[in-house]
Scaffold this motif. Structure first.
Motif, PDB file in Angstrom:
ATOM      1  N   ASP A  82       0.827  -1.205   0.000  1.00  0.00           N
ATOM      2  CA  ASP A  82       0.000   0.000   0.000  1.00  0.00           C
ATOM      3  C   ASP A  82       0.861   1.255   0.000  1.00  0.00           C
ATOM      4  OD1 ASP A  82      -2.289  -1.579   0.161  1.00  0.00           O
ATOM      5  OD2 ASP A  82      -2.218  -1.630   2.346  1.00  0.00           O
ATOM      6  N   VAL A  83       0.384   2.272  -0.688  1.00  0.00           N
ATOM      7  CA  VAL A  83       1.049   3.570  -0.713  1.00  0.00           C
ATOM      8  C   VAL A  83       0.076   4.594  -0.140  1.00  0.00           C
ATOM      9  CG1 VAL A  83       2.114   5.363  -2.121  1.00  0.00           C
ATOM     10  CG2 VAL A  83       2.418   2.951  -2.730  1.00  0.00           C
ATOM     11  N   ILE A  84       0.496   5.256   0.939  1.00  0.00           N
ATOM     12  CA  ILE A  84      -0.349   6.276   1.567  1.00  0.00           C
ATOM     13  C   ILE A  84       0.423   7.588   1.634  1.00  0.00           C
ATOM     14  CG2 ILE A  84      -1.564   4.532   2.929  1.00  0.00           C
ATOM     15  CD1 ILE A  84      -0.008   5.516   5.376  1.00  0.00           C
ATOM     16  N   SER A  85      -0.289   8.670   1.793  1.00  0.00           N
ATOM     17  CA  SER A  85       0.372   9.967   1.922  1.00  0.00           C
ATOM     18  C   SER A  85       0.952  10.110   3.322  1.00  0.00           C
ATOM     19  CB  SER A  85      -0.627  11.100   1.647  1.00  0.00           C
ATOM     20  OG  SER A  85      -1.623  11.130   2.654  1.00  0.00           O
ATOM     21  N   VAL A  86       1.972  10.938   3.432  1.00  0.00           N
ATOM     22  CA  VAL A  86       2.580  11.192   4.737  1.00  0.00           C
ATOM     23  C   VAL A  86       1.566  11.861   5.661  1.00  0.00           C
ATOM     24  CG1 VAL A  86       4.387  12.463   5.951  1.00  0.00           C
ATOM     25  CG2 VAL A  86       4.912  11.334   3.792  1.00  0.00           C
ATOM     26  N   SER A  87       0.750  12.759   5.110  1.00  0.00           N
ATOM     27  CA  SER A  87      -0.247  13.419   5.946  1.00  0.00           C
ATOM     28  C   SER A  87      -1.269  12.412   6.469  1.00  0.00           C
ATOM     29  CB  SER A  87      -0.953  14.525   5.157  1.00  0.00           C
ATOM     30  OG  SER A  87      -1.667  14.003   4.054  1.00  0.00           O
ATOM     31  N   GLU A  88      -1.578  11.392   5.680  1.00  0.00           N
ATOM     32  CA  GLU A  88      -2.506  10.356   6.135  1.00  0.00           C
ATOM     33  C   GLU A  88      -1.896   9.558   7.287  1.00  0.00           C
ATOM     34  OE1 GLU A  88      -5.116   6.609   4.307  1.00  0.00           O
ATOM     35  OE2 GLU A  88      -3.761   7.761   3.030  1.00  0.00           O
ATOM     36  N   ALA A  89      -0.596   9.254   7.180  1.00  0.00           N
ATOM     37  CA  ALA A  89       0.069   8.517   8.252  1.00  0.00           C
ATOM     38  C   ALA A  89       0.098   9.342   9.542  1.00  0.00           C
ATOM     39  CB  ALA A  89       1.485   8.137   7.828  1.00  0.00           C
ATOM     40  N   LEU A  90       0.484  10.607   9.433  1.00  0.00           N
ATOM     41  CA  LEU A  90       0.508  11.465  10.614  1.00  0.00           C
ATOM     42  C   LEU A  90      -0.902  11.707  11.139  1.00  0.00           C
ATOM     43  CD1 LEU A  90       3.157  14.110   9.450  1.00  0.00           C
ATOM     44  CD2 LEU A  90       3.504  12.181  10.998  1.00  0.00           C
ATOM     45  N   GLY A  91      -1.865  11.804  10.226  1.00  0.00           N
ATOM     46  CA  GLY A  91      -3.242  12.005  10.637  1.00  0.00           C
ATOM     47  C   GLY A  91      -3.783  10.839  11.440  1.00  0.00           C
ATOM     48  N   ALA A  92      -3.348   9.615  11.101  1.00  0.00           N
ATOM     49  CA  ALA A  92      -3.795   8.442  11.854  1.00  0.00           C
ATOM     50  C   ALA A  92      -3.289   8.509  13.294  1.00  0.00           C
ATOM     51  CB  ALA A  92      -3.310   7.168  11.168  1.00  0.00           C
ATOM     52  N   VAL A  93      -2.066   8.986  13.478  1.00  0.00           N
ATOM     53  CA  VAL A  93      -1.513   9.132  14.829  1.00  0.00           C
ATOM     54  C   VAL A  93      -2.316  10.182  15.604  1.00  0.00           C
ATOM     55  CG1 VAL A  93       0.534   9.762  16.167  1.00  0.00           C
ATOM     56  CG2 VAL A  93       0.786   8.424  14.066  1.00  0.00           C
ATOM     57  N   LEU A  94      -2.557  11.323  14.971  1.00  0.00           N
ATOM     58  CA  LEU A  94      -3.317  12.379  15.630  1.00  0.00           C
ATOM     59  C   LEU A  94      -4.742  11.938  15.938  1.00  0.00           C
ATOM     60  CD1 LEU A  94      -2.159  15.490  13.560  1.00  0.00           C
ATOM     61  CD2 LEU A  94      -1.478  14.884  15.884  1.00  0.00           C
ATOM     62  N   ARG A  95      -5.333  11.137  15.052  1.00  0.00           N
ATOM     63  CA  ARG A  95      -6.706  10.683  15.275  1.00  0.00           C
ATOM     64  C   ARG A  95      -6.812   9.854  16.550  1.00  0.00           C
ATOM     65  NH1 ARG A  95      -7.180   7.763  11.093  1.00  0.00           N
ATOM     66  NH2 ARG A  95      -7.605   9.550   9.756  1.00  0.00           N
ATOM     67  N   ARG A  96      -5.802   9.002  16.799  1.00  0.00           N
ATOM     68  CA  ARG A  96      -5.833   8.170  18.006  1.00  0.00           C
ATOM     69  C   ARG A  96      -5.757   9.047  19.254  1.00  0.00           C
ATOM     70  NH1 ARG A  96      -7.258   6.068  21.512  1.00  0.00           N
ATOM     71  NH2 ARG A  96      -6.596   4.189  22.627  1.00  0.00           N
ATOM     72  N   VAL A  97      -4.935  10.080  19.217  1.00  0.00           N
ATOM     73  CA  VAL A  97      -4.844  11.008  20.354  1.00  0.00           C
ATOM     74  C   VAL A  97      -6.166  11.753  20.538  1.00  0.00           C
ATOM     75  CG1 VAL A  97      -3.678  13.064  21.232  1.00  0.00           C
ATOM     76  CG2 VAL A  97      -2.352  11.273  20.094  1.00  0.00           C
ATOM     77  N   LEU A  98      -6.738  12.195  19.423  1.00  0.00           N
ATOM     78  CA  LEU A  98      -7.997  12.935  19.479  1.00  0.00           C
ATOM     79  C   LEU A  98      -9.118  12.059  20.039  1.00  0.00           C
ATOM     80  CD1 LEU A  98      -9.056  15.768  18.695  1.00  0.00           C
ATOM     81  CD2 LEU A  98      -9.763  14.781  16.508  1.00  0.00           C
ATOM     82  N   GLU A  99      -9.125  10.785  19.685  1.00  0.00           N
ATOM     83  CA  GLU A  99     -10.137   9.863  20.204  1.00  0.00           C
ATOM     84  C   GLU A  99     -10.055   9.747  21.721  1.00  0.00           C
ATOM     85  OE1 GLU A  99     -10.379   6.867  16.305  1.00  0.00           O
ATOM     86  OE2 GLU A  99      -9.263   6.298  18.112  1.00  0.00           O
ATOM     87  N   GLU A 100      -8.838   9.638  22.239  1.00  0.00           N
ATOM     88  CA  GLU A 100      -8.674   9.498  23.684  1.00  0.00           C
ATOM     89  C   GLU A 100      -9.038  10.796  24.391  1.00  0.00           C
ATOM     90  OE1 GLU A 100      -8.217   7.935  27.289  1.00  0.00           O
ATOM     91  OE2 GLU A 100      -8.225   6.844  25.387  1.00  0.00           O
ATOM     92  N   ALA A 101      -8.663  11.931  23.809  1.00  0.00           N
ATOM     93  CA  ALA A 101      -9.026  13.214  24.402  1.00  0.00           C
ATOM     94  C   ALA A 101     -10.545  13.385  24.420  1.00  0.00           C
ATOM     95  CB  ALA A 101      -8.369  14.355  23.635  1.00  0.00           C
ATOM     96  N   SER A 102     -11.191  12.979  23.335  1.00  0.00           N
ATOM     97  CA  SER A 102     -12.646  13.069  23.269  1.00  0.00           C
ATOM     98  C   SER A 102     -13.301  12.189  24.328  1.00  0.00           C
ATOM     99  CB  SER A 102     -13.125  12.658  21.870  1.00  0.00           C
ATOM    100  OG  SER A 102     -14.533  12.653  21.789  1.00  0.00           O
ATOM    101  N   ARG A 103     -12.724  11.027  24.558  1.00  0.00           N
ATOM    102  CA  ARG A 103     -13.267  10.141  25.592  1.00  0.00           C
ATOM    103  C   ARG A 103     -13.175  10.813  26.953  1.00  0.00           C
ATOM    104  NH1 ARG A 103     -11.911   6.779  29.427  1.00  0.00           N
ATOM    105  NH2 ARG A 103      -9.683   7.250  29.204  1.00  0.00           N
TER     106      ARG A 103
END
Length: 626
Positions: A82-103
Motif C-alpha cells: 500500500d502507498v499512503i500519503s505522509v499526511s494520512e500517516a501522521l493524521g492516523a496518529v493524531l486521530r488516536r490522540v484525538l479519540e482518547e481526548a474526546s473520551r
C-alpha cells in the motif's frame, strides 16, 4: 475553553489537555503518557498506530513505519503493497490522540487543537501537518506552535523560573530522531521570539539504540556470524521478528542505564546475554553527543550571545534523560542545564501557555532594549541571522500542572535510520546498512526507493556546498572533479587513482556533465564512476541505465550519509557475473556507480560480490565518512 496540545514527535507523541475544570493533564493513550508515533497498514487498508502498530510489526515489518514524521518531505510512504500519503500517516496518529481526548471530555471535541513543530519548518511542512489534522478529524480551531517557543513558555511557568523581558533561553531538544537547538528571547510585551535555531537530523535516541546494538554485535557475533547477519539484515519473517524483539530490548536497556549504573540485555539463542554499563554507553555516544553541544555553541554565537548571557538552558525531549547530556553541556558551556521532570511532555505543556490568538510580535532587530547588557546583538548581525521571527504571548498565568511522571513504554525501533557519528570499527553492518531493505519489485519502484532521503545536511570536515551551488558548477580540477563531486567522493578524490575518463560500460549514452572514473582496490573486475549531471532527472536516468541491464529482481537499498551529503543507494546482481550499486544524493544532481564484472571479457579472476557484499564494499571503502 477546552484546548488539546499535541507534540507529534519523530518517535513518540505526547498530548496535554486543558478543559478549564482541572490543571492541564497528560492524555494517557493505551495506559501510557507517551504513544509511539508508529503506523502499520493492515491488509484491508486500515492504519493501526502506536503500540498496536509495533506489535503488528513483528508479523510483517514491511507494512510498518516507526517514524512517519521523518518522512515529512516525501509525499508518499510505502507500507507493504500500500502507498499512503505522509499526511494520512501522521493524521492516523493524531486521530488516536484525538479519540482518547474526546473520551476524557465525555465524547466532546476540543475547542482548539495546538500542534507543535520544529522552528525551522517552512510552509510546505506545516501544510502537511495541517492536512494531517484534517485527516484526523480536527473540527475545532487549529494552531501551530514552534517547539522552542512552547518549551520557553513551559520553562517560564516553572516554580522559581522566570524569563523576564530582555532575557533569552536556550532550548536543547533531544528527541528520538533529531536534536533541535534554539535561542528564544522574551519581549517586553510578553511574547517570545526565536533568535536563532539549528538542528541535526541524524542524532537522537534512535542513534543511541543503534550504537548499543552494534556494540552488542561486536561482543556476540563471533558465536554465530551467519545468525547475527540474519538479525541485522533479516530475510525471513522469523528473522524480522527476532530483530524487532532485540531492538525493543536494546532500547529498554538504554532507558535502564539512565537510572542505573548497569543492566542486562537478554539475547536470542545462540548468543549469550550481554551486560552493559552506563560507562560503556557514555563512551559509545560521547563523540556524537559532543556534536550536539557544539551545535548549541554555534547557535548561541548566531544569536550573538554567550552561555553566561542566558537565563538558562532547558533540556527537553525524552532522550535528554541521558545523564551524559546534561553533564556535557555543563562541562563544555559552563552552564548547568535545567532538566524537566517530564522532558518528553515539556513542549506539549508549554504549547498550552502561548497566546490563544497566536498574536505575533512584529519582526524587528534585537537591540539593547530587547537583549540588554554586554550581550546585546548588533542590528546588522541580527539581520544577518534572520532574527525577528514570529513570537507568542502567554495564554494563561503560570500555575501548577499535573500529569503522572510515567516512564514512556518502550516503543519498537525498526528504523531504517542509519547509524551516524558513533565510534565503531570500520566493518560491515556498523553504518547505514542497518537500514537496508530487500526489494523484490520492478525498476520503477527501485527508482522511487532511490529517491528516499532523510534529514538535513550534516557537517563534514571537507569543503561542503549548498544544493544551489551544485546546480551551477561546471569547472573541474585536474582529476575531473567539480567541487560537489569532490565532496561526494570524499577521501577517494584526494587519495584514489582517479581520472576524467571512464570505461565504455560506465560512460553515459550522451554527455551529461563531468564524469570521473576511479580504481577499486580489492574488487576484481571493479569499476567506479562519479557523474555531475545537469539535472536530477538526468542523474536518475544514468542510474536507471545501469540497473536495467540486471533486470528487476532482488534489490538491496539503504540510506547513507557522509561529508555533508545525504542520499540512498541500491545494489543488484544477476547472480552470475555482474553486480551494480548506484548511489545518489538527495537534493543535487550527483550520482555514483560501482560496478563489478567477473566475466571473461572483463578479464577479472575473482568471485562475484552479490548485492549485499557489494553494499559492504561501498560502505567500507566508497561511502564518504563523517
Amino acid at each position: 475553553m477546552r484546548v488539546l496540545s499535541v507534540d507529534l514527535g519523530t518517535s513518540t507523541t505526547v498530548a496535554v489537555l486543558a478543559d478549564g475544570t482541572a490543571p492541564p493533564r497528560v492524555v494517557d493513550v493505551d495506559g501510557a503518557a507517551t504513544m509511539p508515533s508508529a503506523v502499520f497498514a493492515e491488509d484491508d487498508g486500515a492504519i493501526v498506530v502506536g503500540r498496536d502498530a509495533e506489535r503488528k510489526a513483528r508479523l510483517d515489518p514491511t507494512r510498518f513505519e516507526p517514524n512517519p514524521k521523518r518522512r515529512i518531505d516525501e509525499q508518499r510512504v510505502t507500507l507493504g503493497g500500500d502507498v499512503i500519503s505522509v499526511s494520512e500517516a501522521l493524521g492516523a496518529v493524531l486521530r488516536r490522540v484525538l479519540e482518547e481526548a474526546s473520551r476524557q471530555l465525555g465524547g466532546g471535541q476540543p475547542d482548539e487543537v495546538r500542534l507543535t513543530h520544529p522552528a525551522q519548518w517552512g510552509q510546505d511542512r506545516c501544510a502537511v501537518l495541517r492536512a494531517a489534522a484534517r485527516d484526523a478529524g480536527v473540527v475545532g480551531r487549529l494552531r501551530l506552535v514552534p517547539e522552542p517557543v512552547a518549551a520557553a513558555a513551559h520553562f517560564a511557568s516553572l516554580p522559581g523560573r522566570t524569563l523576564a523581558p530582555g532575557q533569552a533561553l536556550a532550548v536543547y531538544d533531544l528527541g528520538a530522531g533529531t536534536v533541535d537547538v534554539a535561542v528564544v528571547a522574551a519581549d517586553p510585551d510578553g511574547g517570545f521570539r526565536v533568535l536563532a535555531e539549528d538542528g541535526l537530523a541524524d542524532l537522537g535516541g534512535i542513534d543511541v539504540d543503534e550504537a548499543l546494538l552494534m556494540h552488542i554485535g561486536r561482543q556476540v557475533s563471533h558465536t554465530d556470524p551467519r545468525r547475527w547477519q540474519g538479525v541485522l539484515r533479516p530475510t525471513s519473517v522469523t528473522e524480522r521478528r527476532a530483530r524487532r524483539m532485540l531492538r525493543d530490548d536494546v532500547k529498554a536497556a538504554k532507558e535502564a542505564l539512565s537510572r542505573h549504573e548497569r543492566t542486562q540485555v537478554l539475547m536470542l539463542e545462540p548468543f549469550a546475554d550481554v551486560q552493559l554499563t552506563r560507562a560503556e554507553l557514555e563512551a559509545l555516544v560521547r563523540p556524537a553527543m559532543l556534536r550536539g553541544v557544539e551545535l548549541m555553541a554555534r547557535t548561541l554565537r548566531a544569536a550573538g550571545l554567550s552561555p553566561g548571557g542566558l537565563a538558562g538552558i532547558a533540556l527537553v525531549g525524552g532522550s535528554s534523560r541521558l545523564p551524559l547530556v546534561g553533564s556535557m553541556i555543563s562541562e563544555k558551556l559552563g552552564v548547568v542545564p535545567v532538566s524537566m521532570d517530564q522532558p518528553e511532555a515539556a513542549v506539549a505543556f508549554g504549547a498550552l501557555r502561548v497566546a490563544a490568538d497566536h498574536r505575533s510580535v512584529p519582526p524587528r532587530r534585537p537591540s539593547a532594549a530587547t537583549i540588554s547588557g554586554p550581550h546585546a546583538v548588533p542590528a546588522a548581525r541580527a539581520e544577518q541571522h534572520g532574527m525577528g521571527q514570529v513570537g507568542y504571548a502567554p495564554a494563561m498565568p503560570p500555575g501548577p500542572h499535573t500529569g503522572r511522571a510515567t516512564r514512556p513504554a518502550v516503543p519498537g525501533s525498526g528504523s531504517s535510520h542509519p547509524l551516524v557519528g558513533f565510534p565503531a570499527p570500520r566493518q560491515p553492518s556498523t553504518r547505514s546498512r542497518v537500514g537496508r531493505r530487500l526489494l523484490l519489485s520492478g525498476l520503477a519502484a527501485v527508482l522511487v526507493a532511490a529517491a528516499i532521503v532523510g534529514g538535513v545536511l550534516l557537517g563534514g570536515s571537507a569543503t561542503t556546498y549548498a544544493a544551489a551551488e551544485c546546480e551551477r558548477q561546471t569547472e573541474t580540477d585536474a582529476r575531473g572533479f567539480t567541487g560537489c563531486l569532490r565532496q561526494l567522493a570524499g577521501s577517494i578524490a584526494e587519495h584514489g587513482d582517479c581520472a576524467p575518463r571512464v570505461s565504455r560500460e560506465l560512460a553515459p549514452a550522451s554527455r551529461l556533465g563531468p564524469i570521473v572514473g576511479c580504481a577499486t582496490p580489492g574488487l576484481p573486475g571493479g569499476q567506479l564512476a562519479y557523474m555531475h549531471s545537469e539535472s536530477d532527472a538526468d542523474a536518475r536516468d544514468y542510474a536507471e541505465a545501469h540497473l536495467t541491464a540486471l533486470g528487476t529482481g532482488l534489490r538491496v537499498s539503504a540510506r547513507w550519509r557522509g561529508n555533508g551529503l545525504d542520499g540512498s543507494y541500491l545494489a543488484a546482481d544477476d547472480g552470475d557475473q555482474r553486480a551494480v550499486l548506484v548511489f545518489m544524493v538527495s537534493d543535487r544532481p550527483l550520482v555514483g556507480v560501482l560496478r563489478q564484472d567477473t566475466s571473461g571479457n572483463a578479464g577479472a579472476d575473482g568471485e562475484l560480490r552479490r548485492a549485499n557484499a557489494l553494499a559492504d564494499y561501498f560502505e567500507e571503502r566508497i561511502q564518504p565518512g563523517e
